[in-house]
Design an enzyme around this catalytic site. Structure first.
Site, mmCIF file in Angstrom:
data_model
loop_
_atom_site.group_PDB
_atom_site.id
_atom_site.type_symbol
_atom_site.label_atom_id
_atom_site.label_comp_id
_atom_site.label_asym_id
_atom_site.label_seq_id
_atom_site.Cartn_x
_atom_site.Cartn_y
_atom_site.Cartn_z
ATOM 1 N N LYS A 177 0.776 -1.236 0.069
ATOM 2 C CA LYS A 177 0.110 -0.007 0.029
ATOM 3 C C LYS A 177 0.734 1.514 0.142
ATOM 4 C CE LYS A 177 -1.592 -1.992 3.770
ATOM 5 N NZ LYS A 177 -2.315 -2.492 4.864
ATOM 6 N N THR A 224 -7.168 8.439 9.402
ATOM 7 C CA THR A 224 -6.931 7.363 8.515
ATOM 8 C C THR A 224 -6.746 6.139 9.513
ATOM 9 O OG1 THR A 224 -4.517 8.072 8.517
ATOM 10 C CG2 THR A 224 -5.940 8.475 6.762
ATOM 11 N N GLY A 226 -7.072 2.750 11.101
ATOM 12 C CA GLY A 226 -7.714 1.480 10.829
ATOM 13 C C GLY A 226 -7.823 1.261 9.196
ATOM 14 N N THR A 227 -7.285 1.958 8.436
ATOM 15 C CA THR A 227 -7.424 1.606 7.132
ATOM 16 C C THR A 227 -6.647 0.439 6.611
ATOM 17 O OG1 THR A 227 -5.114 3.252 6.933
ATOM 18 C CG2 THR A 227 -7.249 4.086 6.019
ATOM 19 N N GLY A 228 -5.713 0.110 7.195
ATOM 20 C CA GLY A 228 -5.125 -1.138 6.792
ATOM 21 C C GLY A 228 -6.077 -2.419 7.147
ATOM 22 N N CYS A 229 -6.518 -2.553 8.468
ATOM 23 C CA CYS A 229 -7.455 -3.478 8.934
ATOM 24 C C CYS A 229 -8.589 -3.311 8.145
ATOM 25 C CB CYS A 229 -7.980 -3.082 10.273
ATOM 26 S SG CYS A 229 -6.632 -2.821 11.512
HETATM 27 N N1 PLP Z 1 -4.903 -3.792 15.305
HETATM 28 C C1 PLP Z 1 -5.109 -3.157 16.512
HETATM 29 C C2 PLP Z 1 -5.728 -3.822 17.502
HETATM 30 C C3 PLP Z 1 -4.711 -1.799 16.301
HETATM 31 O O1 PLP Z 1 -4.991 -1.104 17.547
HETATM 32 C C4 PLP Z 1 -4.332 -1.220 15.157
HETATM 33 C C5 PLP Z 1 -3.885 0.399 15.262
HETATM 34 O O2 PLP Z 1 -4.054 1.058 16.383
HETATM 35 C C6 PLP Z 1 -3.905 -1.741 14.118
HETATM 36 C C7 PLP Z 1 -4.396 -3.277 14.075
HETATM 37 C C8 PLP Z 1 -3.324 -1.209 12.815
HETATM 38 O O3 PLP Z 1 -4.259 -0.086 12.522
HETATM 39 P P1 PLP Z 1 -4.177 0.244 11.027
HETATM 40 O O4 PLP Z 1 -5.044 -0.300 10.043
HETATM 41 O O5 PLP Z 1 -4.491 1.893 11.208
HETATM 42 O O6 PLP Z 1 -2.659 0.177 10.530
#
Ligand code: PLP
Length: 270
Positions: free
Chosen positions: A176, A208, A210-213
């Site tokens: 990404k 932004t 949680g964008t990756g999740c």
């Molecule tokens: N998983 C958890 C439990 C988190 O708390 C976070 C970020 O705080 C992430 C994954 C990764 O988040 P992002 O999608 O922003 O990379």
């Protein structure tokens, strides 16, 4: 979306609701899938940062994965925050037992405020063992740099890094490009046969979290419904883009995106 799409999420809880398991459940649900969970850690956080992380024991994580899957078999597994080498080993064992082929791996490493969500030993096992088991790995630029030991400054470096990941045993890679300072955002999808570049205008906002999740869960949902991986990435990127455009502007820091942007509430309930 077909209701047949059952996804087991293996990830951490984010009390603020923007990332982690909460983002995953909202995304899968809003795209019409059925979400199940194996929680790896409980984080206390808000949009300004992470206060604490409580890991769940590897044994309990395995129980969640195996016992849940025995009854309702998932079509796809989405893996997010794992945290430690012991957790990765336990997840690997459980994956072997439940025999699910479609695995989307988001190699979560740091939260937006810089808090580490994985330790060094775990990164090594992720590189050596877990990457090979995943159908797709979805690192952002800092994660791809850690996994490949190269610096990524330009789009061509992303393709180079993706090829290193293929050499490490990854089957498909989506890097990404959001961390690069360009107006046009490029996400690069690579496997041994093809390269696809998804281009979008960058939306300038701090919201932004949680964008990756969200992206990896959307890919898992589309993929579990029978779309190709490339098509699933394309559709999921569009979904996340729209979720950023329609962000609710909550919180004083890195606020959440709008996971529910596909849901149109029926008039009856408005
Ligand atoms: N998983 C958890 C439990 C988190 O708390 C976070 C970020 O705080 C992430 C994954 C990764 O988040 P992002 O999608 O922003 O990379």
């Amino acid at each position: 979306m077909k209701p047949k799409s059952k996804i087991l999420i293996v990830a951490g809880s984010d009390s603020s609701g923007g990332a982690g398991i909460q983002a995953d459940i909202k995304t899968i649900t809003s795209l019409g899938g059925y979400a199940m969970t194996a929680i790896t850690a409980i984080t206390s956080q808000n949009s300004t940062g992470v206060k604490s992380i409580v890991p769940i024991s590897p044994k309990e994580i395995s129980k969640q994965i195996e016992f849940t899957s025995q009854d309702i078999k998932p079509n796809t597994i989405k893996i997010g925050m794992l945290g430690s080498a012991k957790v990765i080993e336990a997840v690997l064992k459980s994956l072997k037992k439940i025999k699910i082929k479609k695995i989307i791996l988001d190699p979560v490493m740091v939260a937006k405020d810089g808090t580490k969500l994985i330790n060094h030993k775990a990164i090594e096992i992720l590189k050596k063992k877990l990457i090979k088991k995943a159908t797709l790995i979805t690192p952002n630029i800092p994660e791809a740099e850690i996994l490949t030991n190269i610096k990524i400054k330009k789009h061509k470096d992303m393709i180079y890094a993706a090829n290193i990941l293929l050499k490490l045993g990854a089957k498909n890679v989506l890097i990404k490009g959001g961390h690069l300072p360009y107006k046009i955002m490029k996400d690069v999808f690579v496997n041994k046969k093809e390269i696809a570049i998804f281009k979008n205008n960058k939306i300038l906002t701090r919201h932004t979290h949680g964008t990756g999740c969200t992206l990896s869960s959307a890919i898992a949902t589309y993929y579990s419904c029978g779309k190709t991986l490339k098509k699933s990435c394309d559709m999921a990127i569009k979904y996340v883009n729209h979720a950023i455009v329609t962000r609710p502007k909550y919180g004083k820091g890195y606020g959440p995106i709008n996971h529910l942007n596909t849901i149109i509430v029926s008039k009856k309930f408005r």
